[in-house]
Design a protein around this motif. Sequence first.
Motif, PDB file in Angstrom:
ATOM      1  N   ARG A 147       0.836  -1.205   0.000  1.00 18.34           N
ATOM      2  CA  ARG A 147       0.000   0.000   0.000  1.00 18.34           C
ATOM      3  C   ARG A 147       0.869   1.253   0.000  1.00 18.34           C
ATOM      4  O   ARG A 147       0.647   2.174  -0.791  1.00 18.34           O
ATOM      5  CB  ARG A 147      -0.927   0.006   1.212  1.00 18.34           C
ATOM      6  N   ARG A 163     -10.749   4.353 -11.469  1.00 24.51           N
ATOM      7  CA  ARG A 163     -10.990   3.437 -10.358  1.00 24.51           C
ATOM      8  C   ARG A 163     -10.420   2.065 -10.711  1.00 24.51           C
ATOM      9  O   ARG A 163     -10.523   1.618 -11.857  1.00 24.51           O
ATOM     10  CB  ARG A 163     -12.493   3.297 -10.083  1.00 24.51           C
ATOM     11  N   ASP A 219      -9.178  -2.130  -9.152  1.00 25.12           N
ATOM     12  CA  ASP A 219      -9.321  -3.120  -8.083  1.00 25.12           C
ATOM     13  C   ASP A 219      -8.233  -2.855  -7.042  1.00 25.12           C
ATOM     14  O   ASP A 219      -7.479  -1.880  -7.161  1.00 25.12           O
ATOM     15  CB  ASP A 219      -9.276  -4.554  -8.645  1.00 25.12           C
ATOM     16  N   ALA A 220      -8.128  -3.713  -6.047  1.00 28.87           N
ATOM     17  CA  ALA A 220      -7.252  -3.413  -4.908  1.00 28.87           C
ATOM     18  C   ALA A 220      -5.917  -4.154  -4.967  1.00 28.87           C
ATOM     19  O   ALA A 220      -5.209  -4.242  -3.973  1.00 28.87           O
ATOM     20  CB  ALA A 220      -7.984  -3.753  -3.616  1.00 28.87           C
ATOM     21  N   HIS A 232      -2.617  -4.061  -5.179  1.00 30.97           N
ATOM     22  CA  HIS A 232      -1.525  -3.094  -5.148  1.00 30.97           C
ATOM     23  C   HIS A 232      -0.345  -3.596  -5.984  1.00 30.97           C
ATOM     24  O   HIS A 232       0.023  -4.758  -5.912  1.00 30.97           O
ATOM     25  CB  HIS A 232      -1.080  -2.842  -3.711  1.00 30.97           C
ATOM     26  N   ASP A 263      -8.557   2.663  -5.428  1.00 30.04           N
ATOM     27  CA  ASP A 263      -9.405   1.481  -5.237  1.00 30.04           C
ATOM     28  C   ASP A 263     -10.641   1.829  -4.413  1.00 30.04           C
ATOM     29  O   ASP A 263     -10.808   2.973  -3.982  1.00 30.04           O
ATOM     30  CB  ASP A 263      -8.603   0.310  -4.647  1.00 30.04           C
ATOM     31  N   ASP A 264     -11.493   0.836  -4.170  1.00 32.97           N
ATOM     32  CA  ASP A 264     -12.774   1.105  -3.512  1.00 32.97           C
ATOM     33  C   ASP A 264     -12.624   1.572  -2.077  1.00 32.97           C
ATOM     34  O   ASP A 264     -13.515   2.224  -1.533  1.00 32.97           O
ATOM     35  CB  ASP A 264     -13.668  -0.150  -3.545  1.00 32.97           C
ATOM     36  N   SER A 265     -11.490   1.234  -1.442  1.00 30.48           N
ATOM     37  CA  SER A 265     -11.332   1.723  -0.076  1.00 30.48           C
ATOM     38  C   SER A 265     -10.625   3.078  -0.040  1.00 30.48           C
ATOM     39  O   SER A 265     -10.229   3.552   1.025  1.00 30.48           O
ATOM     40  CB  SER A 265     -10.617   0.686   0.788  1.00 30.48           C
ATOM     41  N   GLY A 266     -10.468   3.692  -1.208  1.00 29.00           N
ATOM     42  CA  GLY A 266      -9.909   5.046  -1.233  1.00 29.00           C
ATOM     43  C   GLY A 266      -8.397   5.086  -1.202  1.00 29.00           C
ATOM     44  O   GLY A 266      -7.810   6.133  -0.935  1.00 29.00           O
ATOM     45  N   ASP A 267      -7.743   3.955  -1.452  1.00 27.82           N
ATOM     46  CA  ASP A 267      -6.285   3.936  -1.473  1.00 27.82           C
ATOM     47  C   ASP A 267      -5.756   4.058  -2.900  1.00 27.82           C
ATOM     48  O   ASP A 267      -6.370   3.550  -3.847  1.00 27.82           O
ATOM     49  CB  ASP A 267      -5.755   2.633  -0.859  1.00 27.82           C
ATOM     50  N   THR A 317      -3.565   3.112  -5.977  1.00 26.44           N
ATOM     51  CA  THR A 317      -2.999   1.866  -6.526  1.00 26.44           C
ATOM     52  C   THR A 317      -2.129   2.228  -7.719  1.00 26.44           C
ATOM     53  O   THR A 317      -2.295   3.291  -8.318  1.00 26.44           O
ATOM     54  CB  THR A 317      -4.118   0.935  -7.022  1.00 26.44           C
TER      55      THR A 317
END
Length: 414
Positions: A73, A112, A114-115, A117, A149-153, A155
């Motif tokens: 991350r 946007r 996916d997560a 990383h 990503d969807d949690s606002g981080d 990538t």
Amino acid sequence: MSTNQRRPVFVQKYGGSSVSDAEKIRRIAQKICQRARTGVGLVVTVSAMGDSTDELIALANDVTGPDVAPSLREMDTLLSTGELVSSTLMAMAIHSLGQDAVSLSGQQAGIRTDAMHGSARIASIDSERLSRELDAGRVVIVAGFQGLDDSGDVTTLGRGASDTTAVALAAALGAERCEIYTDVDGIYTTDPRIVPSARKLREIGYEEMLEMASLGAKMNPRSIELAAVYGVPVLVASAFDDVPGTLIHGGEPTMELRRAVTGIAIDKNVAKITVRGVEDRPGVAGGLLQPLADAGISVDVIVQNTSDDGTTDFTFTVSEADSRRALEAVRKQQAVKFRDVTSGGGLAKVSIVGTGMQNGPGYAATMFNALASANVNIDMITTSEIRITCIVKSESVPAAANALHGAFELDRIE
Ligand code: ASP
Ligand code: MG
């Protein structure tokens, strides 16, 4: 004509070597301004300056020390700053020339993902902000290689993935085309450093380009896949020299350019793993290769021979960098019994590539005869619909590539 009809939009991408210092950024800014003055809408993606991504990775490894891998991350947020530097500087350089421009991070540009990383995939692009900036007459500079990503981080999309950003933006905006400006001036029939008579192609199809992606412009294969799916024409051209580049597209090739073999792809650094005396029963191939898949090692050419004593030999290639790990993975697995396993490096793949080969016989024979006349021994052979690949010794690559280039008359391409 309706008054709110949109201007045609073009997406451009400039690679790290084209924006590696202030002087180059100013030169590219001038080119961008000239183009903007033609009245088109312009979205420009930039990579990080020069080797700055590598430098950031080295810094991260320095602070964690050799035994601890940096958090993925944190790494992504760190690496995304490389493109923030180049995009903001580019916007400032454009301002100084009197043109309105705005830089946007991946997040601000509505990208946007996916997560995953380090190798995130673009899920969607909300182009509202981009369109608003374009409608306001601004050149929009988008930091490449990143999203949210969807949690606002933050990538990143994987090494070299600013190309992917550019093609995705072109698809989302319905752009006329995506223009990739780089330190090579197009796609060549083969590597000019190996075959001096290599010719620059005026055009090439998506499928052929995917097969050739290891060549010339070093385009990211993912970006070509994306371009093919959305039908985005991609121009690959020199960032600084005003010479025609190569258009990658999905249309019919023009009549004169139709030919069976378009290019010769060369991939060095191939290693082969040979597993001998493998029990011959269903599930063996899967059993041997699953541990490699689990370790993230991609296996390329696979050959299985039957032998008389109820066992079989199983050979496959991996990249030389993965060879040791692949060997260990085969040794460690318990699912399949075998007599011995060996690995050998120093190999290369030499392929002829062309959609025209689908409809005609004889290309394999021509290829093998050309290699024989050049005294090149073939280790393994594999084919797809539009490609024939021979595995040869690395030191045979120049002889092989030059012989094939001549045999398929690629030096005659206008
Ligand atoms: N800066 C990133 C990299 O070096 C992305 C790119 O260059 O396209 O991998
Ligand atoms: Mg780069």
